[in-house]
Motif scaffolding. Structure first.
Motif, PDB file in Angstrom:
ATOM      1  N   PHE A  73      -3.297  10.443   9.852  1.00 23.22           N
ATOM      2  CA  PHE A  73      -2.244   9.529  10.292  1.00 23.22           C
ATOM      3  C   PHE A  73      -2.722   8.077  10.224  1.00 23.22           C
ATOM      4  O   PHE A  73      -1.979   7.176   9.832  1.00 23.22           O
ATOM      5  CB  PHE A  73      -1.786   9.902  11.696  1.00 23.22           C
ATOM      6  CG  PHE A  73      -1.395  11.350  11.812  1.00 23.22           C
ATOM      7  CD1 PHE A  73      -0.246  11.816  11.190  1.00 23.22           C
ATOM      8  CD2 PHE A  73      -2.195  12.244  12.509  1.00 23.22           C
ATOM      9  CE1 PHE A  73       0.111  13.161  11.272  1.00 23.22           C
ATOM     10  CE2 PHE A  73      -1.850  13.582  12.600  1.00 23.22           C
ATOM     11  CZ  PHE A  73      -0.695  14.045  11.973  1.00 23.22           C
ATOM     12  N   ALA A  74      -3.971   7.851  10.624  1.00 23.06           N
ATOM     13  CA  ALA A  74      -4.550   6.511  10.519  1.00 23.06           C
ATOM     14  C   ALA A  74      -4.693   6.102   9.059  1.00 23.06           C
ATOM     15  O   ALA A  74      -4.450   4.939   8.697  1.00 23.06           O
ATOM     16  CB  ALA A  74      -5.909   6.473  11.224  1.00 23.06           C
ATOM     17  N   VAL A  78      -2.993   2.774   7.260  1.00 25.29           N
ATOM     18  CA  VAL A  78      -3.724   1.773   6.480  1.00 25.29           C
ATOM     19  C   VAL A  78      -3.091   1.624   5.104  1.00 25.29           C
ATOM     20  O   VAL A  78      -2.881   0.502   4.607  1.00 25.29           O
ATOM     21  CB  VAL A  78      -5.215   2.152   6.362  1.00 25.29           C
ATOM     22  CG1 VAL A  78      -5.927   1.227   5.361  1.00 25.29           C
ATOM     23  CG2 VAL A  78      -5.903   2.070   7.717  1.00 25.29           C
ATOM     24  N   GLY A  79      -2.765   2.745   4.468  1.00 26.74           N
ATOM     25  CA  GLY A  79      -2.146   2.686   3.153  1.00 26.74           C
ATOM     26  C   GLY A  79      -0.835   1.908   3.160  1.00 26.74           C
ATOM     27  O   GLY A  79      -0.576   1.088   2.276  1.00 26.74           O
ATOM     28  N   ALA A  84       2.193  -2.956   1.883  1.00 30.41           N
ATOM     29  CA  ALA A  84       3.115  -3.984   2.370  1.00 30.41           C
ATOM     30  C   ALA A  84       2.590  -5.393   2.095  1.00 30.41           C
ATOM     31  O   ALA A  84       3.369  -6.349   1.995  1.00 30.41           O
ATOM     32  CB  ALA A  84       3.363  -3.806   3.863  1.00 30.41           C
ATOM     33  N   SER A  85       1.274  -5.531   1.949  1.00 23.82           N
ATOM     34  CA  SER A  85       0.686  -6.841   1.654  1.00 23.82           C
ATOM     35  C   SER A  85       0.796  -7.195   0.182  1.00 23.82           C
ATOM     36  O   SER A  85       0.422  -8.299  -0.225  1.00 23.82           O
ATOM     37  CB  SER A  85      -0.789  -6.859   2.076  1.00 23.82           C
ATOM     38  OG  SER A  85      -1.600  -6.140   1.146  1.00 23.82           O
ATOM     39  N   ARG A 104      -9.753  13.153   2.376  1.00 27.70           N
ATOM     40  CA  ARG A 104      -8.815  12.357   1.592  1.00 27.70           C
ATOM     41  C   ARG A 104      -9.277  10.911   1.588  1.00 27.70           C
ATOM     42  O   ARG A 104      -9.781  10.406   2.595  1.00 27.70           O
ATOM     43  CB  ARG A 104      -7.413  12.456   2.151  1.00 27.70           C
ATOM     44  CG  ARG A 104      -6.349  11.734   1.288  1.00 27.70           C
ATOM     45  CD  ARG A 104      -4.951  12.038   1.764  1.00 27.70           C
ATOM     46  NE  ARG A 104      -4.660  13.476   1.637  1.00 27.70           N
ATOM     47  CZ  ARG A 104      -3.579  14.054   2.158  1.00 27.70           C
ATOM     48  NH1 ARG A 104      -2.708  13.327   2.838  1.00 27.70           N
ATOM     49  NH2 ARG A 104      -3.369  15.342   1.993  1.00 27.70           N
ATOM     50  N   VAL A 105      -9.071  10.245   0.446  1.00 30.48           N
ATOM     51  CA  VAL A 105      -9.531   8.873   0.250  1.00 30.48           C
ATOM     52  C   VAL A 105      -8.438   8.075  -0.455  1.00 30.48           C
ATOM     53  O   VAL A 105      -7.803   8.570  -1.396  1.00 30.48           O
ATOM     54  CB  VAL A 105     -10.818   8.830  -0.609  1.00 30.48           C
ATOM     55  CG1 VAL A 105     -11.358   7.400  -0.694  1.00 30.48           C
ATOM     56  CG2 VAL A 105     -11.884   9.771  -0.064  1.00 30.48           C
ATOM     57  N   ILE A 106      -8.213   6.849  -0.005  1.00 27.93           N
ATOM     58  CA  ILE A 106      -7.376   5.909  -0.747  1.00 27.93           C
ATOM     59  C   ILE A 106      -8.257   4.761  -1.218  1.00 27.93           C
ATOM     60  O   ILE A 106      -9.308   4.486  -0.632  1.00 27.93           O
ATOM     61  CB  ILE A 106      -6.195   5.386   0.088  1.00 27.93           C
ATOM     62  CG1 ILE A 106      -6.682   4.607   1.323  1.00 27.93           C
ATOM     63  CG2 ILE A 106      -5.270   6.532   0.485  1.00 27.93           C
ATOM     64  CD1 ILE A 106      -5.550   3.921   2.087  1.00 27.93           C
TER      65      ILE A 106
END
Length: 308
Positions: A73-74, A78-79, A84-85, A104-106
């Motif tokens: 969820f965190a 962050v994603g 949004a930026s 999992r990694v972004i």
């Protein structure tokens, strides 16, 4: 408050894995871990399978600065904030995430071009951590340590980490800004946990590789720091800075030049920040004593670019 809990890992590429092995295992006492590339170095500091990963390549550069969050969820939060930026976010495949020893990694680039990864659920190795000097690395709730990144877009980079990723300002040091010296420039320190800073950003004259100024790791005793200092000298590594105590995080440390033109800071006795009372400060000296840089070779990030 930031979703990010701490510096999770650092992945770098080097043209000289053998010399890196001498530095991190023989001199600094990292424990050797495991990973998918048989020619790579996977360095343990605790129960994580690898905190520092050194992979072979034709250039010396940072491959990823990995930041840890609490859960899926965190990570999703962050994603969303990064997208949004206006910054593109890539979700790594299951195979790519497994290479990072995470569920999992972004991935995305910060405004300075530094490759950033954010992950949750690191894979643990429960075998004994056999460090070279019997030292214990200070990690846990404070994360792996801290990184200092160079940038040619200082304001944008600081804004990204504070306003998008939620890092907390932890003071600065002014560079110049005297009479006739132009506008003041500052190195900005930022934290996400009780470690004084997990990240610092400093203005650099050009971008590109290697993309790092230094990585700091902390150990549990001054004796371990002293033994490591003896080791790097015995093995012929360049000591960028002598032993000293910093004014902001109170760390007693030295700096050694790693293959690729950036430094590893090896220290002990770092302070813990109490956010209940902390206010950002501007230090006027880097250290109370020591940290003599007079014999240091130029850092790659501050060497004039030869690009045409």
């Amino acid at each position: 408050m930031t979703q990010i809990r701490g510096l999770g890992y650092l992945r770098v590429q080097t043209r000289d894995v053998a010399r890196w092995r001498e530095l991190v295992i023989d001199a600094l006492g990292f424990a050797e871990g495991s990973g998918p590339d048989p020619e790579g170095l996977y360095l343990r500091m605790d129960e994580r399978r690898a905190r520092l990963v050194v992979l072979p390549g034709d250039t010396d550069r940072v491959l990823a600065v990995g930041w840890e969050v609490r859960d899926q969820f965190a990570l999703a939060a962050v994603g969303r904030a990064v997208e949004a930026s206006g910054t593109a976010v890539k979700v790594l495949s299951e195979h790519e995430s497994a290479e990072r020893d995470a569920e999992r990694v972004i991935a995305f680039d910060d405004p300075s071009g530094t490759p950033v990864e954010v992950f949750f659920a690191p894979v643990l190795d429960h075998s004994p951590v056999l460090t070279g000097m019997g030292q214990r690395f200070v990690t846990g709730e404070q994360g792996m340590g801290h990184v200092v990144l160079p940038t040619t877009s200082m304001e944008e980079t600081v804004s990204f980490y504070t306003e998008v990723l939620g890092f907390l300002p932890r003071g600065a040091i002014r560079l110049g800004g005297g009479k006739g010296d132009g506008p003041a420039r500052r190195v900005r320190f930022m934290g996400v946990n009780r470690r004084h800073h997990s990240l610092a950003v400093c203005p650099a004259p050009h971008g590109g590789d290697p993309g790092l100024v230094h990585l700091m790791v902390e150990v549990d005793s001054l004796d371990a720091v002293g033994r490591a200092l003896d080791n790097v000298r015995r093995l012929g590594f360049s000591v960028s800075s002598t032993l000293g105590r910093h004014t902001n995080d109170k760390m007693v440390s030295f700096y050694v030049r790693a293959p690729g033109g950036w430094d590893l800071e090896y220290g002990t006795e770092g302070m813990l920040v109490d956010e209940t009372h902390y206010t950002a400060e501007e230090i006027t000296a880097d250290s109370y004593w020591g940290h003599d840089w007079s014999g240091s070779e130029p850092l790659a990030a501050f060497t004039p670019s030869t690009a045409s």
